[in-house]
Scaffold this active site. Structure first.
Site, short mmCIF file in Angstrom:
data_model
loop_
_atom_site.label_atom_id
_atom_site.label_comp_id
_atom_site.label_asym_id
_atom_site.label_seq_id
_atom_site.Cartn_x
_atom_site.Cartn_y
_atom_site.Cartn_z
N ASP A 74 0.85 -1.19 0.00
CA ASP A 74 0.00 0.00 0.00
C ASP A 74 0.88 1.24 0.00
O ASP A 74 2.09 1.17 0.24
CB ASP A 74 -0.95 0.01 1.21
CG ASP A 74 -0.23 -0.30 2.52
OD1 ASP A 74 0.80 0.36 2.80
OD2 ASP A 74 -0.68 -1.20 3.25
N ASP A 76 1.20 5.38 1.33
CA ASP A 76 0.74 6.45 2.21
C ASP A 76 1.23 7.79 1.67
O ASP A 76 2.31 7.87 1.06
CB ASP A 76 1.26 6.26 3.64
CG ASP A 76 0.68 5.02 4.31
OD1 ASP A 76 -0.44 4.61 3.93
OD2 ASP A 76 1.34 4.45 5.19
N ASP A 148 9.35 6.69 13.24
CA ASP A 148 10.07 5.78 14.13
C ASP A 148 11.50 5.47 13.68
O ASP A 148 12.45 5.77 14.39
CB ASP A 148 9.26 4.49 14.32
CG ASP A 148 8.73 3.92 13.01
OD1 ASP A 148 9.17 4.36 11.93
OD2 ASP A 148 7.87 3.02 13.06
#
EC number: 2.7.7.19
Length: 451
Positions: A74, A76, A148
């Site tokens: 996918d 983003d 992160d």
């Protein structure tokens, strides 16, 4: 000056953004990712946002995977447009989330997650340092600092096919190293699930966890106990669906994250006979994921807990209990142990229980029972489960071969197969055949002796 120095030394939020770090820009000649490798939806959304005067980039794992030569599952998108501005631009979109609002934009069958750049300051925290509120918007630089790992903080601009890197993510990507942005111990306190992500990404990508990133994991593992069970279960599914499921389980155990936090996973590694069985199941799952085939969560959970059930089942049978009743009791014992620490959603536990309950029925190959068994909705899953059991020597291979042939045979051949089944007596775990009770003199058919 002093305030800026303190922020730099302790790596406090906002330190990097106030320093005004200039990112490194990689042209397409260096990274090799052309815009035609983006999905149609991702390209359409970034283009439309940019044409409306906003910044818009493909971000995170999609950029990482593209640079590794892997097709992302996918895409983003990150932008400086607010959720309301994004929603206004795209008719087929909806704003979701409370802690941090995002927009789901639908283009054809694809849904793209569009987020507004996060700010450098975090919201409220609890006594452990866990972020409880997080609704601050910011710049691209601040957004990069809030991510992160360095390899997940890359931005791809389709308009000029450049990769924007604030934290040496491209260097770490080439070195196959997973490095936390900021102070790892503090980032784990903000969100303990980052420890699980570190393990999953390292196993999935074949990366080494940076020493500074790895060192605090064991001492902060207890923070996972404070996370909602539903969130931990979602992370468990990501581990099992990573394409490197067994490696993830091993790495969780090696890093001290399974015992005390994931009793289900600890059971896999500790229960006698379980490790080889689960490895077979996860290897098969990994192959299905790579082939883009569907995976049954209920089946996976059934394999992971099976040897806890099986060992208890066999002990009960050896103590003289009847097979089916012993299996039911063993299942109840194991489910109670898991429910105390880690509740499995009903939609998965139902499948898991049905697969277990059908195992004794494979031993019954007389009369019309095999025909009726084929009509069971869970027959195929139970058969695949039986095949795994045969692989580890738990049941005879002949039994699996018989059911393999029976499924594809015509009715006449099936009747011959049933007639030729050898009666070798009850196998381990099989239910003994009941003796028929003699009818009392004068008793009517179908009625007991006065019952």
């Amino acid at each position: 000056m002093i305030r800026k120095l303190i922020r730099r030394v302790f790596d406090l939020p906002g330190a990097r953004s106030r320093q005004g770090i200039r990112p490194k820009i990689y042209p397409v000649t260096q990274h090799g990712v052309h815009r035609d490798r983006l999905s149609f939806a991702a390209l359409k959304i970034t283009t439309r946002l940019q044409e409306a005067g906003f910044q818009a980039y493909v971000v995170g794992g999609a950029v990482r995977d593209l640079m590794l030569g892997v097709d992302p599952k996918d895409f983003d998108v990150a932008t400086n447009a607010t959720p309301e501005e994004v929603h206004h631009l795209f008719r087929r979109s909806r704003i979701i989330g409370r802690r941090f609002r995002i927009v789901h934009v639908m283009v054809g069958p694809e849904t793209i997650e569009v987020t507004t750049f996060r700010g450098g300051e975090v919201g409220d925290k609890n006594e452990t340092g866990r972020i409880m509120a997080d609704n601050t918007y910011g710049s691209q630089e601040e957004d990069a600092h809030r991510r992160d790992f360095t390899v997940n903080a890359l931005f791809y601009d389709p308009s000029d096919e450049t990769v924007i890197d604030y934290h040496h993510g491209v260097k770490d990507l080439n070195a196959k190293k997973l490095v936390m942005i900021g102070q790892p111990a503090r980032r784990y306190q903000e969100d303990p699930v980052r420890m699980l992500r570190a393990v999953r990404l390292a196993a999935k990508l074949g990366f080494e966890i940076d020493e500074a990133t790895q060192k605090p994991i064991r001492s902060h593992a207890h923070l996972l106990k404070n996370e909602p069970p539903a969130r931990l279960f979602d992370e468990l599914l990501k581990l099992l669906h990573s394409g490197q499921g067994f490696e993830c389980l091993k790495k969780l155990s090696d890093e001290g994250l399974s015992h005390g936090n994931f009793p289900l996973l600890a059971a896999v590694m500790d229960e006698p006979g379980s490790e080889a069985f689960v490895k077979l199941a996860l290897d098969s799952t990994d192959a299905r994921i790579r082939a883009d085939k569907p995976v049954s969560v209920g089946f996976l959970l059934a394999t992971m807990l099976w040897h806890q059930v099986y060992n208890r089942w066999q002990r009960r049978v050896e103590n003289g209990e009847k097979s089916v009743g012993a299996l039911l009791e063993a299942m109840a014992d194991v489910e109670a142990l898991q429910d105390n620490d880690f509740a499995i959603p009903r939609r998965f536990s139902t499948t898991m229980r049905e697969i277990w309950m059908l195992q004794p029925r494979f031993e019954s190959r007389s009369g019309q029972r095999p025909f009726r068994f084929l009509e069971q909705p869970r027959f195929r899953a139970a058969y695949d489960f039986l095949a795994l059991r045969a692989e580890v020597g738990e049941v005879d291979r002949e039994l699996v071969d018989w059911w393999t042939r029976f499924q594809s045979a015509n009715d006449d051949t099936r009747l011959d197969m049933i007639a030729n089944v050898k009666d070798d007596g009850p196998r381990a775990g099989a239910q003994r055949k009941r003796r028929r009770r003699k009818k009392a003199p004068g008793a009517a058919d179908g009625q007991g002796n006065g019952a």
